[in-house]
Design a protein around this motif. Structure first.
Motif, PDB file in Angstrom:
ATOM      1  N   GLN A  51      37.251  19.618  33.738  1.00  0.00           N
ATOM      2  CA  GLN A  51      35.777  19.652  33.767  1.00  0.00           C
ATOM      3  C   GLN A  51      35.208  19.554  32.351  1.00  0.00           C
ATOM      4  O   GLN A  51      34.226  18.865  32.105  1.00  0.00           O
ATOM      5  CB  GLN A  51      35.295  20.949  34.411  1.00  0.00           C
ATOM      6  N   GLU A  55      34.030  14.102  31.033  1.00  0.00           N
ATOM      7  CA  GLU A  55      32.990  13.107  30.758  1.00  0.00           C
ATOM      8  C   GLU A  55      33.258  12.329  29.470  1.00  0.00           C
ATOM      9  O   GLU A  55      32.877  11.176  29.345  1.00  0.00           O
ATOM     10  CB  GLU A  55      31.620  13.792  30.678  1.00  0.00           C
ATOM     11  N   ASN A  56      33.879  12.985  28.463  1.00  0.00           N
ATOM     12  CA  ASN A  56      33.997  12.351  27.143  1.00  0.00           C
ATOM     13  C   ASN A  56      35.351  11.710  26.862  1.00  0.00           C
ATOM     14  O   ASN A  56      35.521  11.089  25.840  1.00  0.00           O
ATOM     15  CB  ASN A  56      33.739  13.362  26.011  1.00  0.00           C
TER      16      ASN A  56
END
Length: 229
Positions: A51, A55-56
């Protein structure tokens, strides 16, 4: 002549705003109060890392942060005291303690959320640690240079402290993790607000930073085992 009678309608808008004001935001402590405590398992830490970096990072980069179940020690099933848990995961402690001669390092690293909790854990491991030397690795009332001097001059077997200070010591070459065999995260304990260490944003970030900086690599190489107490 008859007069018309009008009933005044109650103002609905006012009532709804009052109700909205009365509704409190659900706090994490309210949610936790109702849910039964569950022991931490390797998948919990794995999900946390996914988590955090999801995203990165690319798929390949996330794979490099993935830990197999063999990297983990048996998790605490919530029936153990800290000493009995350590005895279970490290039955050969007496031998490890005897063989450890290196300065600037520890055999076991215990990471928790605060200085106060560190002191509690140090007290509660008395039955396990025997005559080995334990070093406090937190920032409260202790300067980093003092800790670096102590690590340089003496041999310590266990370090207990907060992720931020441990990370700073590793970055400043005050603490070397090459001799470290065990890293225990104080995973299940809750503070007065019923938050675990990973529920506190700052502690969570510093712990993940420490794991990413060096611990995950050492775990994947097989030299460090992770425990969730």
């Amino acid at each position: 002549q008859p007069t018309e009678c009008f009933l005044s309608q109650p103002e609905e808008k006012q009532e709804s705003t009052v109700k909205a004001k009365r509704r409190k935001k659900k706090k994490i402590s309210d949610i936790l109060e109702k849910s039964a405590p569950k022991p931490g398992v390797p998948a919990d830490l794995q999900n946390l890392l996914s988590q955090h970096f999801g995203e990165n990072r690319s798929v390949i980069e996330i794979e490099e942060l993935t830990l197999s179940d063999s990297c983990f020690l048996p998790a605490n099933d919530l029936t153990h005291s800290f000493s009995s848990y350590l005895k279970e995961i490290c039955p050969k402690w007496a031998k490890l303690r005897k063989n450890h001669k290196e300065k600037k390092s520890v055999v076991m690293l215990v990471i928790c959320s605060s200085a106060l909790r560190s002191l509690e854990l140090i007290k509660s491991m008395t039955a396990f640690k025997g005559d080995c030397r334990v070093l406090k690795l937190f920032a409260k009332h202790i300067k980093i240079k003092e800790q670096m001097n102590m690590l340089e001059k003496g041999v310590f077997h266990i370090g207990v402290g907060t992720p931020g200070r441990v990370k700073a010591l590793v970055e400043q070459d005050g603490l070397c993790l090459n001799s470290t065999k065990y890293m225990i995260l104080d995973w299940n304990w809750r503070d007065q607000k019923l938050r675990r260490m990973m529920d506190i944003p700052e502690i969570k970030k510093e712990t993940i930073d420490l794991l990413e900086m060096c611990i995950i690599k050492l775990c994947r190489e097989g030299s460090v085992k992770l425990g969730l107490f």
